[in-house]
Design a protein around this motif. Structure first.
Motif, PDB file in Angstrom:
ATOM      1  N   GLU A 157      83.403  60.303  42.872  1.00 49.28           N
ATOM      2  CA  GLU A 157      83.518  59.016  42.187  1.00 49.28           C
ATOM      3  C   GLU A 157      82.252  58.173  42.367  1.00 49.28           C
ATOM      4  O   GLU A 157      81.973  57.662  43.438  1.00 49.28           O
ATOM      5  CB  GLU A 157      84.710  58.261  42.777  1.00 49.28           C
ATOM      6  CG  GLU A 157      85.002  56.952  42.107  1.00 49.28           C
ATOM      7  CD  GLU A 157      86.332  56.369  42.586  1.00 49.28           C
ATOM      8  OE1 GLU A 157      86.476  56.144  43.803  1.00 49.28           O
ATOM      9  OE2 GLU A 157      87.227  56.155  41.753  1.00 49.28           O
ATOM     10  N   SER A 158      81.485  58.032  41.289  1.00 52.36           N
ATOM     11  CA  SER A 158      80.214  57.303  41.378  1.00 52.36           C
ATOM     12  C   SER A 158      79.959  56.400  40.183  1.00 52.36           C
ATOM     13  O   SER A 158      78.938  55.722  40.142  1.00 52.36           O
ATOM     14  CB  SER A 158      79.032  58.268  41.455  1.00 52.36           C
ATOM     15  OG  SER A 158      79.304  59.366  42.266  1.00 52.36           O
TER      16      SER A 158
ATOM     17  N   GLY B 279      81.629  50.564  38.957  1.00 46.34           N
ATOM     18  CA  GLY B 279      82.832  49.854  38.549  1.00 46.34           C
ATOM     19  C   GLY B 279      84.108  50.639  38.802  1.00 46.34           C
ATOM     20  O   GLY B 279      85.196  50.161  38.500  1.00 46.34           O
ATOM     21  N   THR B 280      84.005  51.833  39.357  1.00 45.93           N
ATOM     22  CA  THR B 280      85.176  52.690  39.556  1.00 45.93           C
ATOM     23  C   THR B 280      85.410  52.932  41.034  1.00 45.93           C
ATOM     24  O   THR B 280      84.475  53.307  41.745  1.00 45.93           O
ATOM     25  CB  THR B 280      84.957  54.042  38.852  1.00 45.93           C
ATOM     26  OG1 THR B 280      84.407  53.791  37.569  1.00 45.93           O
ATOM     27  CG2 THR B 280      86.249  54.805  38.720  1.00 45.93           C
ATOM     28  N   PHE B 281      86.639  52.718  41.498  1.00 41.46           N
ATOM     29  CA  PHE B 281      86.880  52.864  42.940  1.00 41.46           C
ATOM     30  C   PHE B 281      88.320  53.239  43.256  1.00 41.46           C
ATOM     31  O   PHE B 281      88.799  53.021  44.358  1.00 41.46           O
ATOM     32  CB  PHE B 281      86.495  51.564  43.669  1.00 41.46           C
ATOM     33  CG  PHE B 281      86.967  50.297  42.983  1.00 41.46           C
ATOM     34  CD1 PHE B 281      88.206  49.776  43.231  1.00 41.46           C
ATOM     35  CD2 PHE B 281      86.149  49.649  42.064  1.00 41.46           C
ATOM     36  CE1 PHE B 281      88.645  48.623  42.607  1.00 41.46           C
ATOM     37  CE2 PHE B 281      86.573  48.482  41.425  1.00 41.46           C
ATOM     38  CZ  PHE B 281      87.836  47.973  41.694  1.00 41.46           C
TER      39      PHE B 281
ATOM     40  N   ARG C 163      88.630  56.568  45.694  1.00 44.23           N
ATOM     41  CA  ARG C 163      88.341  56.268  47.100  1.00 44.23           C
ATOM     42  C   ARG C 163      89.629  56.027  47.878  1.00 44.23           C
ATOM     43  O   ARG C 163      89.837  56.588  48.954  1.00 44.23           O
ATOM     44  CB  ARG C 163      87.445  55.030  47.202  1.00 44.23           C
ATOM     45  CG  ARG C 163      87.378  54.453  48.596  1.00 44.23           C
ATOM     46  CD  ARG C 163      86.638  53.123  48.626  1.00 44.23           C
ATOM     47  NE  ARG C 163      85.185  53.294  48.577  1.00 44.23           N
ATOM     48  CZ  ARG C 163      84.424  53.558  49.636  1.00 44.23           C
ATOM     49  NH1 ARG C 163      84.977  53.696  50.828  1.00 44.23           N
ATOM     50  NH2 ARG C 163      83.126  53.681  49.513  1.00 44.23           N
ATOM     51  N   TYR C 164      90.527  55.206  47.306  1.00 48.72           N
ATOM     52  CA  TYR C 164      91.731  54.834  48.062  1.00 48.72           C
ATOM     53  C   TYR C 164      92.768  55.955  48.062  1.00 48.72           C
ATOM     54  O   TYR C 164      93.588  56.028  48.979  1.00 48.72           O
ATOM     55  CB  TYR C 164      92.284  53.502  47.539  1.00 48.72           C
ATOM     56  CG  TYR C 164      91.253  52.398  47.693  1.00 48.72           C
ATOM     57  CD1 TYR C 164      90.848  52.002  48.963  1.00 48.72           C
ATOM     58  CD2 TYR C 164      90.633  51.818  46.596  1.00 48.72           C
ATOM     59  CE1 TYR C 164      89.862  51.041  49.131  1.00 48.72           C
ATOM     60  CE2 TYR C 164      89.647  50.852  46.748  1.00 48.72           C
ATOM     61  CZ  TYR C 164      89.260  50.460  48.023  1.00 48.72           C
ATOM     62  OH  TYR C 164      88.282  49.521  48.188  1.00 48.72           O
TER      63      TYR C 164
ATOM     64  N   ARG D  57      82.276  62.946  47.297  1.00 48.03           N
ATOM     65  CA  ARG D  57      81.056  62.159  47.361  1.00 48.03           C
ATOM     66  C   ARG D  57      80.575  61.985  48.804  1.00 48.03           C
ATOM     67  O   ARG D  57      81.377  61.695  49.698  1.00 48.03           O
ATOM     68  CB  ARG D  57      81.456  60.823  46.707  1.00 48.03           C
ATOM     69  CG  ARG D  57      80.523  59.842  46.676  1.00 48.03           C
ATOM     70  CD  ARG D  57      80.751  58.608  45.929  1.00 48.03           C
ATOM     71  NE  ARG D  57      79.440  58.050  46.100  1.00 48.03           N
ATOM     72  CZ  ARG D  57      78.989  56.937  45.642  1.00 48.03           C
ATOM     73  NH1 ARG D  57      79.752  56.204  44.904  1.00 48.03           N
ATOM     74  NH2 ARG D  57      77.785  56.535  45.865  1.00 48.03           N
TER      75      ARG D  57
ATOM     76  N   GLU E 206      79.083  59.790  50.411  1.00 47.32           N
ATOM     77  CA  GLU E 206      79.266  58.490  51.070  1.00 47.32           C
ATOM     78  C   GLU E 206      80.730  58.231  51.444  1.00 47.32           C
ATOM     79  O   GLU E 206      81.018  57.267  52.150  1.00 47.32           O
ATOM     80  CB  GLU E 206      78.789  57.351  50.160  1.00 47.32           C
ATOM     81  CG  GLU E 206      77.283  57.333  49.915  1.00 47.32           C
ATOM     82  CD  GLU E 206      76.870  58.171  48.716  1.00 47.32           C
ATOM     83  OE1 GLU E 206      77.663  59.029  48.276  1.00 47.32           O
ATOM     84  OE2 GLU E 206      75.749  57.968  48.211  1.00 47.32           O
ATOM     85  N   PHE E 207      81.656  59.067  50.970  1.00 44.18           N
ATOM     86  CA  PHE E 207      83.088  58.865  51.278  1.00 44.18           C
ATOM     87  C   PHE E 207      83.417  59.475  52.636  1.00 44.18           C
ATOM     88  O   PHE E 207      84.133  60.462  52.742  1.00 44.18           O
ATOM     89  CB  PHE E 207      83.972  59.501  50.198  1.00 44.18           C
ATOM     90  CG  PHE E 207      84.143  58.674  48.958  1.00 44.18           C
ATOM     91  CD1 PHE E 207      83.544  57.424  48.827  1.00 44.18           C
ATOM     92  CD2 PHE E 207      84.925  59.129  47.900  1.00 44.18           C
ATOM     93  CE1 PHE E 207      83.705  56.666  47.676  1.00 44.18           C
ATOM     94  CE2 PHE E 207      85.090  58.370  46.745  1.00 44.18           C
ATOM     95  CZ  PHE E 207      84.476  57.149  46.636  1.00 44.18           C
ATOM     96  N   THR E 208      82.888  58.848  53.688  1.00 43.67           N
ATOM     97  CA  THR E 208      83.035  59.440  55.011  1.00 43.67           C
ATOM     98  C   THR E 208      84.484  59.392  55.493  1.00 43.67           C
ATOM     99  O   THR E 208      85.031  60.396  55.918  1.00 43.67           O
ATOM    100  CB  THR E 208      82.113  58.717  56.004  1.00 43.67           C
ATOM    101  OG1 THR E 208      82.190  57.311  55.748  1.00 43.67           O
ATOM    102  CG2 THR E 208      80.673  59.150  55.805  1.00 43.67           C
TER     103      THR E 208
ATOM    104  N   VAL F  60      89.422  46.805  38.465  1.00 39.93           N
ATOM    105  CA  VAL F  60      88.870  45.572  37.910  1.00 39.93           C
ATOM    106  C   VAL F  60      87.915  44.963  38.931  1.00 39.93           C
ATOM    107  O   VAL F  60      88.285  44.729  40.085  1.00 39.93           O
ATOM    108  CB  VAL F  60      89.986  44.563  37.540  1.00 39.93           C
ATOM    109  CG1 VAL F  60      89.401  43.397  36.767  1.00 39.93           C
ATOM    110  CG2 VAL F  60      91.070  45.254  36.716  1.00 39.93           C
TER     111      VAL F  60
ATOM    112  N   PRO G 206      89.851  40.941  42.288  1.00 36.63           N
ATOM    113  CA  PRO G 206      89.401  42.294  41.946  1.00 36.63           C
ATOM    114  C   PRO G 206      90.259  43.327  42.678  1.00 36.63           C
ATOM    115  O   PRO G 206      90.769  43.054  43.767  1.00 36.63           O
ATOM    116  CB  PRO G 206      87.951  42.328  42.441  1.00 36.63           C
ATOM    117  CG  PRO G 206      87.735  41.115  43.252  1.00 36.63           C
ATOM    118  CD  PRO G 206      88.848  40.159  43.024  1.00 36.63           C
ATOM    119  N   GLY G 207      90.431  44.476  42.069  1.00 34.35           N
ATOM    120  CA  GLY G 207      91.222  45.506  42.738  1.00 34.35           C
ATOM    121  C   GLY G 207      91.663  46.577  41.771  1.00 34.35           C
ATOM    122  O   GLY G 207      91.293  46.574  40.596  1.00 34.35           O
TER     123      GLY G 207
ATOM    124  N   CYS H 206      83.882  48.494  44.545  1.00 38.55           N
ATOM    125  CA  CYS H 206      83.466  47.296  43.819  1.00 38.55           C
ATOM    126  C   CYS H 206      84.432  46.128  43.990  1.00 38.55           C
ATOM    127  O   CYS H 206      84.057  44.987  43.773  1.00 38.55           O
ATOM    128  CB  CYS H 206      83.315  47.604  42.333  1.00 38.55           C
ATOM    129  SG  CYS H 206      82.521  49.180  42.014  1.00 38.55           S
ATOM    130  N   ASN H 207      85.678  46.422  44.371  1.00 34.78           N
ATOM    131  CA  ASN H 207      86.634  45.326  44.592  1.00 34.78           C
ATOM    132  C   ASN H 207      86.292  44.546  45.842  1.00 34.78           C
ATOM    133  O   ASN H 207      86.808  43.454  46.046  1.00 34.78           O
ATOM    134  CB  ASN H 207      88.061  45.875  44.676  1.00 34.78           C
ATOM    135  CG  ASN H 207      88.223  46.959  45.721  1.00 34.78           C
ATOM    136  OD1 ASN H 207      87.300  47.724  45.970  1.00 34.78           O
ATOM    137  ND2 ASN H 207      89.373  47.016  46.337  1.00 34.78           N
TER     138      ASN H 207
END
Lengths: 468, 159
Positions: free
Chosen positions: A86-87, A90-92, A95-96, A126, A128-130, A255, A262-263, B130-131
């Motif tokens: 995921e890179s 604006g997208t995350f 990750r969760y 990714r 960076e997703f440690t 968002v 944001p979330g 980004c959040n």
């Protein structure tokens, strides 16, 4: 019809302490789909997924079941690559999932592999997703120990190995053939297609590359059935040729930017961009919205006149943008749209893999024109020049690209859409020789002159009612 | 100086190798380089030769990969690598102020290391959080909703 509400399916209990462990995940219905899974014939499962309307959540929105049907049955071995790179700015949401519900991804992987007769899956995570990788590795180890992975899963005779594979910071490895090259231990430079990965992918064997969110939908389709799934989201009728009418299920909308909250918002597809902004608490400080990117930084930008478009695959495509990865970046009246584009072009110039000349040379060129406009050094004609150069990387109107992969169009789309839709603000920079933030009404190209106007919203045969 | 894996990393390397078909050792390239960088701090020419030998490829093929991926370093870096995001969503949330504060506080520019070898500062593209913008990573840890004060607190707390 009520107002849009969140409906957490993938994200249900995502904040629950310990949800990343097998024990807690199973206490909340995790791996339940496996009780049904092994009684479904693989071919029937592919049909189910096709029928469900599930579309790839990574960006292209291609029918998952259809993609699976291209995989030859008589070639061994076959591979699944879960794309957790995921890179897209604006997208995350992935990750969760990795950090909080890694077992849901594993469950989805088991389902996809059962359908396709795959015995080896790689999760490209990714670099960076440690934390996410740590949690996923631990979850995979737990799953092996519980007999959910490995040899003879639950006595079915089905074997499956799942491994994580770390990326190392290159955006392009999110492109499916770039990911495959990277997994093979090379530079992540995308391959020419055809052959498509379904025919010749990883190690030149049939390979399905699927986004984390897409795979995470599968347990719910298997568990609750196709009819249940098709009762979520929006289905249109009479869409033009080449436009898939299916927008079933929920979408993890990310968002970010100038909103109060944001979330990640999980909602049935079909709410409008405006409603989504409202859901995120509205524009910060009650300010006016100036620009919204609806599907990750590669998606063409929307003006305040275009916010009543439903935020789904079909409508955004028909309105010359895309749902993409679901990354919704909101910009308020204080934003300088030239500066925003410059930021994005710096990103793309940095991330171009350098393989194709139009992209390797064109992207920094577009960045440089944007920079000189922003810094007040723009010349008359520069806006057209910018559009022309971007269109040489990929022609946004014809939807063709002069590059091996879609990175070309991912550069041209924001460049051309910003320049066309906020042309008055771009021209003001050139005219005044300095950065200028115009009021929203003056900054935006009048809608009737906007290339994406008038808006087209097809009739729906199924829409969410939000009555829960 | 020749480089080789410590015994526990050698074991981890063998485990990594087992994930890929035996005739496709090259596929272990990225995880092997991560492992080597974890031990050596950066990917020196000696490390490249060692990895090339392990994976049955030429050192040039390893160099090809190392130069492509931003997470691999060819020079020594600081004890703490500070990666601050500067992509649009974080920019909208004021990352410029954070970057200015970081450069001022550490007395270095982007891509530079403090003279005492403690910090390396890197501007990076979207970290997919980004959040929580503006965000930065310090080694493996992610920090969000940054303010200059919060940055001070985080960095001052490091040995």
């Amino acid at each position: 019809m009520g107002t849009p509400k969140e409906l957490r399916i993938l994200y249900e209990n995502i904040d629950l302490p310990g949800m990343y462990t097998l024990e807690v995940y199973q206490q909340h219905g995790g791996y339940k789909s496996l009780e049904k899974l092994f009684e479904i014939e693989p071919d029937a499962l592919i049909e189910m997924v096709k029928e469900s309307g599930l579309r790839g959540r990574g960006g292209a929105g291609f029918s998952t079941g259809l993609k699976w049907s291209f995989v030859p049955k008589d070639v061994e071995p076959k591979y699944l690559c879960a794309n957790a790179d995921e890179s897209e700015p604006g997208t995350f949401s992935n990750r969760y999932i990795l950090q909080q519900k890694p077992h849901m991804l594993i469950e989805g992987i088991i389902i996809a592999c059962w359908a396709l007769g795959i015995h080896t899956a790689y999760v490209y995570v990714r670099g960076e997703f440690t934390l996410g990788k740590k949690r996923l590795d631990a979850a995979i180890a737990e799953a092996y120990q519980a007999g959910l992975l490995g040899k003879n899963i639950r006595g079915t005779g089905f074997d499956l190995d799942v491994y994580t594979h770390p990326g190392a910071g290159a955006y392009i490895c999110g492109e499916e053939t770039g990911l495959i090259e990277s997994l093979e231990g090379k530079r992540g430079q995308p391959r020419n297609k055809p052959p498509f990965p379904a025919v010749q992918g990883l190690f030149m064997k049939p390979t399905v590359v699927q986004n984390v969110e897409t795979l995470s939908n599968l347990p719910f389709i298997v568990q609750n059935g196709v009819e249940w799934y098709k009762n979520l989201g929006t289905i249109y009728k009479d869409t033009p040729r080449g436009v898939d009418p299916m927008n079933t299920g929920t979408k993890l909308y990310c968002v970010s930017g100038h909103v109060e909250r944001p979330g990640v918002y999980e909602v049935e597809m079909g709410l409008t961009v405006r409603e989504l902004i409202e859901m995120a608490g509205g524009v910060r400080g009650g300010r006016q919205v100036k620009a919204v990117i609806p599907g990750g930084s590669s998606a063409p930008v929307l003006t305040p006149y275009e916010l009543d478009v439903p935020c789904d695959f079909t409508c955004l495509q028909m309105n010359k943008t895309m749902l993409g990865s679901g990354g919704v970046i909101v910009m308020d009246e204080t934003v300088n749209t030239v500066e925003a584009l410059l930021n994005l072009m710096e990103f793309y110039a940095h991330e171009s893999c350098g393989q194709c000349t139009p992209c390797r040379n064109g992207t920094p060129w577009v960045r440089d024109i944007t920079r000189r406009i922003f810094e007040g050094r723009g010349k008359p004609g520069d806006v057209d020049h910018l559009i022309e150069v971007a269109n040489m990387i990929a022609d946004v109107d014809a939807f063709t690209w002069n590059t091996i992969c879609v990175f070309g169009i991912a550069v041209a789309w924001p460049a051309v859409s910003f320049a066309r839709k906020f042309r008055p603000e771009f021209e003001a920079h050139i005219r005044e020789g300095r950065p200028v933030v115009l009021p929203v009404e003056e900054a935006v190209t009048p809608p009737e002159e906007n290339y994406a106007w008038p808006q087209t919203i097809p009739e729906a045969v199924r829409r969410p009612t939000w009555d829960y | 100086m020749a480089f080789e894996f410590t015994p526990d990393r050698w074991e981890r390397f063998q485990e990594i190798l087992s994930h890929y078909p035996p005739e496709r050792k090259q596929a272990a390239m990225l995880p092997t380089l991560h492992l080597a960088q974890e031990q050596n701090g950066y990917i020196s020419p000696e490390v490249m030769e060692y990895v090339a030998q392990l994976l049955d490829v030429s050192p040039a093929q390893v160099l090809d990969v190392v130069t492509f991926y931003p997470m691999f370093f060819q020079e020594p870096v600081g004890k703490y690598i500070v990666r601050v995001c500067h992509t649009l969503p974080c920019a909208l949330c004021g990352c410029r102020k954070i970057i200015e504060h970081l450069t001022e506080k550490l007395g270095i520019g982007m891509e530079e290391t403090t003279p005492d070898g403690k910090f390396t500062l890197l501007g990076v593209e979207c970290l997919a959080a980004c959040n929580q913008g503006p965000v930065m990573m310090v080694n493996e840890e992610l920090y969000g909703n940054l303010t200059p004060e919060k940055v001070d607190e985080i960095l001052d707390g490091l040995e």
